[in-house]
Design an enzyme around this catalytic site. Structure first.
Site, PDB file in Angstrom:
ATOM      1  N   GLY A 105       4.975  -8.753   8.971  1.00 20.15           N
ATOM      2  CA  GLY A 105       4.606  -8.010   7.832  1.00 20.15           C
ATOM      3  C   GLY A 105       5.318  -6.814   7.483  1.00 20.15           C
ATOM      4  O   GLY A 105       5.818  -6.532   6.431  1.00 20.15           O
ATOM      5  N   ASP A 131       2.642  -3.148   7.706  1.00 18.97           N
ATOM      6  CA  ASP A 131       2.934  -3.386   6.022  1.00 18.97           C
ATOM      7  C   ASP A 131       1.678  -2.766   5.328  1.00 18.97           C
ATOM      8  O   ASP A 131       1.724  -2.028   4.556  1.00 18.97           O
ATOM      9  CB  ASP A 131       2.895  -4.797   5.940  1.00 18.97           C
ATOM     10  CG  ASP A 131       1.886  -5.803   6.482  1.00 18.97           C
ATOM     11  OD1 ASP A 131       1.037  -4.975   7.605  1.00 18.97           O
ATOM     12  OD2 ASP A 131       1.737  -6.932   6.508  1.00 18.97           O
ATOM     13  N   ASP A 148      -5.786  -2.468   6.608  1.00 20.10           N
ATOM     14  CA  ASP A 148      -6.649  -2.742   6.042  1.00 20.10           C
ATOM     15  C   ASP A 148      -8.233  -2.739   6.765  1.00 20.10           C
ATOM     16  O   ASP A 148      -8.465  -1.481   6.621  1.00 20.10           O
ATOM     17  CB  ASP A 148      -6.593  -4.407   6.066  1.00 20.10           C
ATOM     18  CG  ASP A 148      -7.497  -5.165   4.971  1.00 20.10           C
ATOM     19  OD1 ASP A 148      -8.101  -4.563   4.141  1.00 20.10           O
ATOM     20  OD2 ASP A 148      -7.536  -6.610   5.210  1.00 20.10           O
ATOM     21  N   LYS A 206      -5.351   0.123   2.542  1.00 21.60           N
ATOM     22  CA  LYS A 206      -6.523  -0.330   1.506  1.00 21.60           C
ATOM     23  C   LYS A 206      -7.929   0.328   2.085  1.00 21.60           C
ATOM     24  O   LYS A 206      -8.362  -0.640   2.993  1.00 21.60           O
ATOM     25  CB  LYS A 206      -6.343  -1.787   1.627  1.00 21.60           C
ATOM     26  CG  LYS A 206      -6.949  -2.600   0.670  1.00 21.60           C
ATOM     27  CD  LYS A 206      -7.277  -4.073   1.118  1.00 21.60           C
ATOM     28  CE  LYS A 206      -5.842  -4.859   0.678  1.00 21.60           C
ATOM     29  NZ  LYS A 206      -6.222  -6.334   1.089  1.00 21.60           N
ATOM     30  N   PHE A 243      -5.906  -8.721  -2.543  1.00 20.05           N
ATOM     31  CA  PHE A 243      -4.885  -9.291  -1.594  1.00 20.05           C
ATOM     32  C   PHE A 243      -3.547  -9.290  -2.141  1.00 20.05           C
ATOM     33  O   PHE A 243      -3.277  -9.957  -3.347  1.00 20.05           O
ATOM     34  CB  PHE A 243      -5.450 -10.829  -1.300  1.00 20.05           C
ATOM     35  CG  PHE A 243      -4.543 -11.163  -0.115  1.00 20.05           C
ATOM     36  CD1 PHE A 243      -4.981 -10.892   1.184  1.00 20.05           C
ATOM     37  CD2 PHE A 243      -3.374 -12.084  -0.479  1.00 20.05           C
ATOM     38  CE1 PHE A 243      -4.075 -11.629   2.221  1.00 20.05           C
ATOM     39  CE2 PHE A 243      -2.935 -12.796   0.764  1.00 20.05           C
ATOM     40  CZ  PHE A 243      -2.955 -12.390   2.036  1.00 20.05           C
ATOM     41  N   VAL A 244      -2.635  -8.674  -1.607  1.00 18.72           N
ATOM     42  CA  VAL A 244      -1.386  -8.659  -2.224  1.00 18.72           C
ATOM     43  C   VAL A 244      -0.249  -9.287  -1.387  1.00 18.72           C
ATOM     44  O   VAL A 244      -0.326  -9.533  -0.249  1.00 18.72           O
ATOM     45  CB  VAL A 244      -0.881  -6.850  -2.395  1.00 18.72           C
ATOM     46  CG1 VAL A 244      -1.598  -6.166  -3.319  1.00 18.72           C
ATOM     47  CG2 VAL A 244      -0.958  -6.271  -0.905  1.00 18.72           C
ATOM     48  N   ASP A 274       2.830 -11.691   3.049  1.00 12.45           N
ATOM     49  CA  ASP A 274       2.843 -13.029   2.822  1.00 12.45           C
ATOM     50  C   ASP A 274       1.491 -13.593   2.566  1.00 12.45           C
ATOM     51  O   ASP A 274       0.110 -12.870   2.844  1.00 12.45           O
ATOM     52  CB  ASP A 274       3.161 -13.882   4.038  1.00 12.45           C
ATOM     53  CG  ASP A 274       2.169 -13.946   5.232  1.00 12.45           C
ATOM     54  OD1 ASP A 274       1.356 -12.800   5.495  1.00 12.45           O
ATOM     55  OD2 ASP A 274       1.633 -14.890   5.476  1.00 12.45           O
ATOM     56  N   ARG A 310       7.102 -13.397   1.275  1.00 11.77           N
ATOM     57  CA  ARG A 310       7.392 -12.285   1.859  1.00 11.77           C
ATOM     58  C   ARG A 310       8.758 -11.602   1.325  1.00 11.77           C
ATOM     59  O   ARG A 310       9.010 -10.527   1.287  1.00 11.77           O
ATOM     60  CB  ARG A 310       7.776 -12.559   3.398  1.00 11.77           C
ATOM     61  CG  ARG A 310       6.516 -12.791   4.159  1.00 11.77           C
ATOM     62  CD  ARG A 310       7.033 -12.652   5.811  1.00 11.77           C
ATOM     63  NE  ARG A 310       5.960 -13.411   6.579  1.00 11.77           N
ATOM     64  CZ  ARG A 310       4.870 -12.711   7.129  1.00 11.77           C
ATOM     65  NH1 ARG A 310       4.589 -11.617   6.619  1.00 11.77           N
ATOM     66  NH2 ARG A 310       3.980 -13.432   7.816  1.00 11.77           N
TER      67      ARG A 310
HETATM   68  P1  5GP Z   1      -6.274  -5.241   9.632  1.00 12.22           P
HETATM   69  O1  5GP Z   1      -6.334  -5.361  11.243  1.00 12.22           O
HETATM   70  O2  5GP Z   1      -6.018  -3.589   9.358  1.00 12.22           O
HETATM   71  O3  5GP Z   1      -7.590  -5.640   8.796  1.00 12.22           O
HETATM   72  O4  5GP Z   1      -5.136  -5.906   8.924  1.00 12.22           O
HETATM   73  C1  5GP Z   1      -3.812  -5.761   9.149  1.00 12.22           C
HETATM   74  C2  5GP Z   1      -2.956  -7.003   8.882  1.00 12.22           C
HETATM   75  O5  5GP Z   1      -3.742  -7.849   7.897  1.00 12.22           O
HETATM   76  C3  5GP Z   1      -1.791  -6.312   8.061  1.00 12.22           C
HETATM   77  O6  5GP Z   1      -0.733  -5.935   8.938  1.00 12.22           O
HETATM   78  C4  5GP Z   1      -1.472  -7.689   7.242  1.00 12.22           C
HETATM   79  O7  5GP Z   1      -0.654  -8.485   7.787  1.00 12.22           O
HETATM   80  C5  5GP Z   1      -2.778  -8.240   6.944  1.00 12.22           C
HETATM   81  N1  5GP Z   1      -3.207  -8.037   5.693  1.00 12.22           N
HETATM   82  C6  5GP Z   1      -4.186  -7.200   5.235  1.00 12.22           C
HETATM   83  N2  5GP Z   1      -4.343  -6.958   4.042  1.00 12.22           N
HETATM   84  C7  5GP Z   1      -3.716  -7.782   3.265  1.00 12.22           C
HETATM   85  C8  5GP Z   1      -3.078  -8.156   2.072  1.00 12.22           C
HETATM   86  O8  5GP Z   1      -3.562  -7.658   1.027  1.00 12.22           O
HETATM   87  N3  5GP Z   1      -1.874  -9.105   1.873  1.00 12.22           N
HETATM   88  C9  5GP Z   1      -1.628  -9.514   2.808  1.00 12.22           C
HETATM   89  N4  5GP Z   1      -0.427 -10.560   2.752  1.00 12.22           N
HETATM   90  N5  5GP Z   1      -1.916  -9.344   4.138  1.00 12.22           N
HETATM   91  C10 5GP Z   1      -2.779  -8.286   4.343  1.00 12.22           C
HETATM   92 MG    MG Z   2       0.721  -7.654   9.639  1.00 15.41          MG
END
Ligand code: 5GP
Ligand code: MG
Length: 184
Positions: A43, A100, A103, A131, A152-153, A159, A165
């Site tokens: 990402g 990236d 979340d 986010k 979701f972006v 991606d 990407r």
């Molecule tokens: P976390 O562990 O914080 O939930 O997730 C992090 C990973 O989830 C990010 O590095 C990314 O790869 C993916 N992710 C979270 N939200 C999004 C989103 O809105 N779009 C995309 N493409 N990937 C996301």
């Molecule tokens: Mg990631």
């Protein structure tokens, strides 16, 4: 690709300006310090490469490959899988982890814990997007370009099912794209 987009959240120019501003801040904060930047793949690919080229002193770079989603899904699978880790010694380094998006916080908190074990001088987190709405683990970015809502972006490295990407801006896909790939 353009036909698949519902809404552009951040344009190429907006991203460029924010990334430059952030690089300037990093340059100020880390001047005269040994800085190791660790990018989380895939990402952070585009963000990392744009960001590091705006830092005016020599930094060490390494990457960690982590996987959060399975196939064509917009729901994380729960446990972050580390596919490959760093190869360099960070013991006398200030570490900046670049991803990236922050979340739920699971990926970055796991990676921070993992890197902490290597005893760096400091460890900070830098993300393109934050986010907040979906946070499950208490972790805040030290550096961030944009705050976003619970959408979701894709684009600029992010991606959906490994596609988009290469979109040069950050956008939300049309509903039909998710339903066309069946598993959401
Ligand atoms: P976390 O562990 O914080 O939930 O997730 C992090 C990973 O989830 C990010 O590095 C990314 O790869 C993916 N992710 C979270 N939200 C999004 C989103 O809105 N779009 C995309 N493409 N990937 C996301
Ligand atoms: Mg990631």
């Amino acid at each position: 690709m353009k036909n698949d987009i519902r809404e552009v959240l951040f344009s190429t120019v907006e991203i460029k300006n924010r990334v430059s501003g952030l690089a300037q801040k990093l340059a100020d904060d880390y001047v005269h310090k040994n800085l190791t930047i660790i990018g989380i793949l895939n990402g952070s690919l585009i963000f990392l490469s744009d960001l590091i080229r705006e830092i005016p002193f020599a930094v060490k770079i390494d990457t960690i490959k982590a996987s959060t989603y399975v196939g064509a899904s917009t729901f994380p699978k729960g446990k972050t899988e580390i596919i490959h880790s760093i190869n360099i010694n960070v013991k006398d380094e200030h570490v900046l982890i670049v991803d990236d998006i922050l979340d739920t916080g699971k990926t970055l908190s796991e990676i921070v814990q993992m890197i902490t074990k290597y005893s760096p001088l400091s460890i900070k987190v830098c993300v393109l997007l934050n986010k907040m709405a979906r946070r499950e683990i208490a972790i805040a970015p030290d550096y961030c370009c944009f705050e976003i809502e619970d959408k979701f972006v894709v684009g600029y490295g992010l991606d959906f099912d490994n596609r988009y990407r290469n979109l040069p801006y950050i956008a939300v896909l049309r509903e039909g794209i998710f339903t066309a790939s069946k598993i959401i």
